[in-house]
Design a protein around this motif. Structure first.
Motif, short mmCIF file in Angstrom:
data_model
loop_
_atom_site.label_atom_id
_atom_site.label_comp_id
_atom_site.label_asym_id
_atom_site.label_seq_id
_atom_site.Cartn_x
_atom_site.Cartn_y
_atom_site.Cartn_z
N ASP A 49 0.84 -1.20 0.00
CA ASP A 49 0.00 0.00 0.00
C ASP A 49 0.87 1.25 0.00
N GLN A 50 1.90 1.23 0.82
CA GLN A 50 2.79 2.40 0.89
C GLN A 50 3.52 2.59 -0.43
N LEU A 51 4.01 1.51 -1.01
CA LEU A 51 4.70 1.62 -2.29
C LEU A 51 3.75 2.14 -3.37
N ALA A 52 2.51 1.68 -3.36
CA ALA A 52 1.54 2.15 -4.36
C ALA A 52 1.35 3.66 -4.26
N THR A 53 1.35 4.19 -3.05
CA THR A 53 1.22 5.64 -2.86
C THR A 53 2.42 6.38 -3.45
N VAL A 54 3.61 5.85 -3.22
CA VAL A 54 4.82 6.48 -3.76
C VAL A 54 4.83 6.41 -5.28
N VAL A 55 4.51 5.25 -5.83
CA VAL A 55 4.52 5.09 -7.29
C VAL A 55 3.46 5.98 -7.94
N ALA A 56 2.31 6.12 -7.29
CA ALA A 56 1.28 7.01 -7.82
C ALA A 56 1.77 8.45 -7.87
N ALA A 57 2.54 8.86 -6.87
CA ALA A 57 3.10 10.21 -6.86
C ALA A 57 4.14 10.38 -7.96
N VAL A 58 4.93 9.34 -8.20
CA VAL A 58 5.89 9.38 -9.31
C VAL A 58 5.15 9.52 -10.63
N ASP A 59 4.09 8.73 -10.81
CA ASP A 59 3.33 8.77 -12.06
C ASP A 59 2.63 10.11 -12.26
N ALA A 60 2.25 10.77 -11.14
CA ALA A 60 1.53 12.03 -11.23
C ALA A 60 2.44 13.22 -11.51
N ALA A 61 3.73 13.05 -11.30
CA ALA A 61 4.67 14.15 -11.53
C ALA A 61 4.72 14.48 -13.02
N PRO A 62 4.75 15.76 -13.37
CA PRO A 62 4.75 16.13 -14.78
C PRO A 62 6.04 15.75 -15.51
N GLY A 63 7.12 15.66 -14.76
CA GLY A 63 8.39 15.25 -15.34
C GLY A 63 8.96 14.09 -14.54
N LYS A 64 10.27 13.95 -14.58
CA LYS A 64 10.93 12.91 -13.78
C LYS A 64 11.29 13.50 -12.42
N PRO A 65 10.73 12.98 -11.33
CA PRO A 65 10.99 13.56 -10.01
C PRO A 65 12.25 13.00 -9.36
N LEU A 66 12.74 13.75 -8.39
CA LEU A 66 13.72 13.25 -7.43
C LEU A 66 12.92 12.61 -6.30
N VAL A 67 13.21 11.35 -5.99
CA VAL A 67 12.50 10.64 -4.92
C VAL A 67 13.42 10.54 -3.71
N ALA A 73 12.66 4.53 4.97
CA ALA A 73 12.01 4.85 3.70
C ALA A 73 13.00 4.96 2.55
N ALA A 74 14.30 4.83 2.83
CA ALA A 74 15.26 4.68 1.74
C ALA A 74 14.86 3.48 0.88
N THR A 75 14.31 2.46 1.53
CA THR A 75 13.86 1.28 0.78
C THR A 75 12.67 1.62 -0.10
N LEU A 76 11.74 2.42 0.40
CA LEU A 76 10.59 2.81 -0.44
C LEU A 76 11.04 3.63 -1.64
N ALA A 77 11.97 4.53 -1.44
CA ALA A 77 12.47 5.31 -2.56
C ALA A 77 13.13 4.41 -3.61
N TRP A 78 13.87 3.43 -3.15
CA TRP A 78 14.54 2.51 -4.06
C TRP A 78 13.53 1.59 -4.75
N VAL A 91 17.43 9.25 -7.03
CA VAL A 91 16.99 8.88 -5.68
C VAL A 91 17.97 9.48 -4.68
N ALA A 92 17.43 10.11 -3.64
CA ALA A 92 18.25 10.61 -2.53
C ALA A 92 17.88 9.83 -1.28
N LEU A 93 18.88 9.27 -0.62
CA LEU A 93 18.69 8.46 0.57
C LEU A 93 19.31 9.17 1.76
N ILE A 94 18.48 9.49 2.75
CA ILE A 94 18.94 10.25 3.91
C ILE A 94 19.05 9.33 5.11
#
Length: 227
Positions: A49-67, A73-78, A91-94
């Protein structure tokens, strides 16, 4: 550029409140995500569910986003880079490395009544929490959102090797770039050791720089987004 911000365990999108205006002032469009089960009241949420939310945000971005993924959550970004390698610019991992394929997402602490509660500050004494005063600690603990068991114990599945072509920036807060390089070389992150474009940025802070060094963190992310 759109910058998608994913906070770590026990945090919702408000964790980025001090970073968002700084990024906006630098000309970017920051989007702080609140994940299912971590801020929306869905205690039955899963890692998928959490990954689906992140992927939906990636898909909604008008261009290529920085995640951007903080801590666990470094794992979710990856995972987002794995799901959409052609769509994620970088991808930026903090303060965290992605979990390996087949491993649990964040099975770090005891689960009680279906959730993993914030365990208090004892596990984080030292470099992690050194720059958090008592008021900040109390505020964090009071706002901490229990993590659903199906998130913490969710199994990471990585399937697309094109993820290794997505550039990665490792932001090093409570540890140094030299330490991060050493850990990755020693096998701490099998995926990052295979990343084609990997860079390290030092940030003098504890584990939660969005709270203690928001301006400095924003400048690091803005530079990552444009470099």
């Amino acid at each position: 550029m759109d910058i998608l911000l994913i906070a770590g365990l026990w945090l919702d999108g408000t964790a980025w409140d001090d970073v968002v205006p700084e990024l906006a002032a630098l000309g970017h469009h920051p989007v702080a995500l609140t994940l299912p089960g971590q801020g929306d009241g869905a205690a039955s949420a899963t890692l998928d569910d959490q990954l689906a939310t992140v992927v939906a945000a990636v898909d909604a971005a008008p261009g290529k986003p920085l995640v951007v993924g903080h801590s666990a959550a470094a794992t979710l970004a990856w995972l987002a880079a794995d799901a959409r390698p052609e769509k994620v610019a970088k991808v930026a991992l903090i303060g965290g490395f992605p979990a390996a394929d087949g491993c649990a997402y964040a099975d770090y602490f005891a689960v009680e009544d279906g959730v993993m509660l914030f365990p208090g500050w004892s596990p984080f004494e030292g470099a992690d929490a050194a720059d958090l005063d008592q008021q900040a600690r109390d505020r964090f603990a009071a706002a901490a959102v229990p993590v659903p068991e199906a998130v913490a114990k969710g199994v990471v599945r990585l399937t697309d090797e094109h993820r290794f072509d997505v550039p990665v920036v490792v932001v090093c807060p409570e540890f140094t770039p030299a330490q991060a390089k050493e850990w990755i070389a020693a096998g701490e992150s099998s995926d990052l050791s295979r990343a084609a474009h990997l860079e390290y940025v030092d940030l003098d802070s504890g584990h939660w720089p969005m709270a203690t060094r928001p301006r400095e963190l924003a400048h690091i992310l803005a530079k990552a987004a444009t470099s």
